[in-house]
Design an enzyme around this catalytic site. Structure first.
Site, PDB file in Angstrom:
ATOM      1  N   GLY A 108     -40.937  -3.166  12.961  1.00  0.00           N
ATOM      2  CA  GLY A 108     -40.797  -2.465  11.684  1.00  0.00           C
ATOM      3  C   GLY A 108     -41.940  -1.488  11.450  1.00  0.00           C
ATOM      4  O   GLY A 108     -42.286  -1.188  10.315  1.00  0.00           O
ATOM      5  N   GLY A 110     -41.820   1.576  12.104  1.00  0.00           N
ATOM      6  CA  GLY A 110     -41.318   2.922  11.812  1.00  0.00           C
ATOM      7  C   GLY A 110     -41.058   3.753  13.044  1.00  0.00           C
ATOM      8  O   GLY A 110     -41.442   4.921  13.108  1.00  0.00           O
ATOM      9  N   SER A 111     -40.386   3.147  14.043  1.00  0.00           N
ATOM     10  CA  SER A 111     -40.113   3.927  15.253  1.00  0.00           C
ATOM     11  C   SER A 111     -39.156   5.080  14.952  1.00  0.00           C
ATOM     12  O   SER A 111     -39.305   6.170  15.511  1.00  0.00           O
ATOM     13  CB  SER A 111     -39.563   3.045  16.372  1.00  0.00           C
ATOM     14  OG  SER A 111     -38.635   2.134  15.862  1.00  0.00           O
ATOM     15  N   SER A 112     -38.195   4.882  14.035  1.00  0.00           N
ATOM     16  CA  SER A 112     -37.260   5.988  13.769  1.00  0.00           C
ATOM     17  C   SER A 112     -37.954   7.162  13.085  1.00  0.00           C
ATOM     18  O   SER A 112     -37.654   8.310  13.381  1.00  0.00           O
ATOM     19  CB  SER A 112     -36.059   5.565  12.930  1.00  0.00           C
ATOM     20  OG  SER A 112     -36.112   4.257  12.535  1.00  0.00           O
ATOM     21  N   ALA A 114     -41.144   7.951  13.397  1.00  0.00           N
ATOM     22  CA  ALA A 114     -42.034   8.588  14.380  1.00  0.00           C
ATOM     23  C   ALA A 114     -41.223   9.474  15.335  1.00  0.00           C
ATOM     24  O   ALA A 114     -41.619  10.593  15.661  1.00  0.00           O
ATOM     25  CB  ALA A 114     -42.816   7.534  15.152  1.00  0.00           C
ATOM     26  N   ASP A 155     -42.356   6.577   5.239  1.00  0.00           N
ATOM     27  CA  ASP A 155     -42.668   6.395   6.664  1.00  0.00           C
ATOM     28  C   ASP A 155     -42.806   7.740   7.378  1.00  0.00           C
ATOM     29  O   ASP A 155     -43.619   7.905   8.285  1.00  0.00           O
ATOM     30  CB  ASP A 155     -41.615   5.498   7.339  1.00  0.00           C
ATOM     31  CG  ASP A 155     -40.189   5.813   6.904  1.00  0.00           C
ATOM     32  OD1 ASP A 155     -39.978   6.744   6.083  1.00  0.00           O
ATOM     33  OD2 ASP A 155     -39.269   5.127   7.376  1.00  0.00           O
TER      34      ASP A 155
HETATM   35  O1  PMV Z   1     -38.555  -1.713   6.132  1.00  0.00           O
HETATM   36  P1  PMV Z   1     -39.570  -0.640   6.124  1.00  0.00           P
HETATM   37  O2  PMV Z   1     -40.862  -1.061   6.740  1.00  0.00           O
HETATM   38  O3  PMV Z   1     -39.068   0.629   6.676  1.00  0.00           O
HETATM   39  O4  PMV Z   1     -39.949  -0.373   4.588  1.00  0.00           O
HETATM   40  C1  PMV Z   1     -38.992  -0.074   3.622  1.00  0.00           C
HETATM   41  C2  PMV Z   1     -39.666   0.270   2.338  1.00  0.00           C
HETATM   42  C3  PMV Z   1     -38.697   0.473   1.155  1.00  0.00           C
HETATM   43  O5  PMV Z   1     -39.497   0.842   0.033  1.00  0.00           O
HETATM   44  C4  PMV Z   1     -37.986  -0.813   0.847  1.00  0.00           C
HETATM   45  C5  PMV Z   1     -37.679   1.575   1.440  1.00  0.00           C
HETATM   46  C6  PMV Z   1     -38.220   2.980   1.424  1.00  0.00           C
HETATM   47  O6  PMV Z   1     -37.607   3.843   2.067  1.00  0.00           O
HETATM   48  O7  PMV Z   1     -39.217   3.249   0.744  1.00  0.00           O
END
Ligand code: PMV
Length: 323
Positions: A108, A110-112, A114, A155
């Site tokens: 989790g 954030g590979s997509s 990046a 992200d």
């Molecule tokens: O699941 P992750 O690590 O991509 O985090 C999501 C974070 C949220 O606030 C729930 C969604 C978002 O896009 O901000």
């Protein structure tokens, strides 16, 4: 120029998840685990993708058919990124894209985001568009919304700007926070892959049932984020820990924690951390804890004993760059 190598960092949400989808701020940091993307011009009017981490081997699609048919999961972000770039700036040739990752997509990190940002930056350089960070963000954000329909874009901001950021959805505000010291974090991976879209939708449904109550939880999270920013700037890790605990309780009240996350958070708290919380959408992925330097080893072994995997990353990494 015929070929370019670009890399972008992964991310770690520190404070403000979920509430950020509804206009409250969040704090995210870039981590020193990167995805490297190579973008090359080719003579055929096609997009070719090789992404071994997600088992994509010589996937090919004709440029004017991009994003039209049922695009396989592993290439969706790249294909939509190329489509969105080509719709705006026109591609004078085909492209071949190859990705290589320092980290597994299961964490989790954030590979997509990046891969999306590095694809767009690579195309921008290769086809002489020299997009600004904000332009890269806007095209990447459109790509994310095209692929998954929901998301704040936090992200993407981490992947593009790097460092530690104060962020408001859609890139309304993106401010670098000056973090004076190395963050004393211990990160535990639950072993469970979280499904961000499902969890975001779960919170949407909760809010539909009682908007006033859920909005007040979001307001409280927003207040925690404001105080966390000040605490980060001062390097007050004790206070950050307290704020992490409060932020976590608010996330529990939204129903997004899980047994695995609770086990690791409890294991960390037993060893005298300043505070701990889940990070990201919840339901799995990672928890983070702010830890006094001399307790680090104990906290790590407690997390391991509780079934977690400790991930060692440095925060505040550099954003997307040409390698
Ligand atoms: O699941 P992750 O690590 O991509 O985090 C999501 C974070 C949220 O606030 C729930 C969604 C978002 O896009 O901000």
């Amino acid at each position: 120029m015929e070929r370019i190598e670009v890399s972008a960092p992964g991310k770690l949400m520190l404070f403000g998840e979920h509430a950020v989808v509804y206009g409250r701020p969040c704090i995210v940091t870039a981590v020193d685990q990167r995805i490297k993307t190579s973008v090359r011009k080719i003579s055929n009017k096609i997009l070719r993708i090789n992404a071994p981490e997600v088992d994509i081997d010589n996937y090919e699609v004709i440029l004017n058919k991009l994003g039209r048919v049922d695009v396989p999961k592993g290439v969706r972000f790249i294909e939509f990124a190329v489509r969105n770039f080509s719709q705006k700036y026109n591609l004078s040739s085909g492209v071949e894209i190859e990705t290589k990752s320092d980290f597994s997509s299961k964490f989790g990190f954030g590979s997509s985001s990046a891969v999306t940002t590095s694809t767009i930056m690579g195309l921008s350089e290769l086809f002489n568009q020299k997009l600004t960070k904000k332009e890269i963000f806007n095209l990447s954000y459109k790509t994310v919304l095209d692929v998954q329909g929901v998301g704040s874009g936090f992200d993407l901001a981490a992947a593009i700007w790097g460092g530690t950021l104060y962020f408001i959805a859609g890139g309304k505000e993106i401010e670098e926070i000056d973090v004076p010291k190395k963050l004393p974090l211990v990160i535990g991976y639950t072993g469970v892959k979280a499904d961000t879209t499902t969890l975001v939708k779960q919170v949407i449904h909760l809010r539909e049932k009682d908007p006033a109550l859920v909005n007040s939880v979001f307001n409280a999270i927003g207040a925690v984020v404001g105080q966390s920013r000040t605490a980060l700037e001062k390097g007050d890790f004790k206070l950050l820990g307290k704020l992490a605990d409060i932020n976590h309780s608010l996330l529990v009240s939204l129903g997004v924690s899980s047994q695995e996350l609770e086990n690791l958070i409890l294991a960390a708290r037993k060893k005298g951390v300043y505070g701990a919380k889940l990070s990201g959408a919840g339901g799995g992925d990672c928890m983070i804890s702010f830890v006094p330097y001399n307790n680090k080893k104990e906290v790590e072994s407690s997390i391991n004993k509780a079934g977690g995997e400790v991930l060692n990353v440095k925060t505040g990494a550099q954003g997307v760059r040409i390698d």
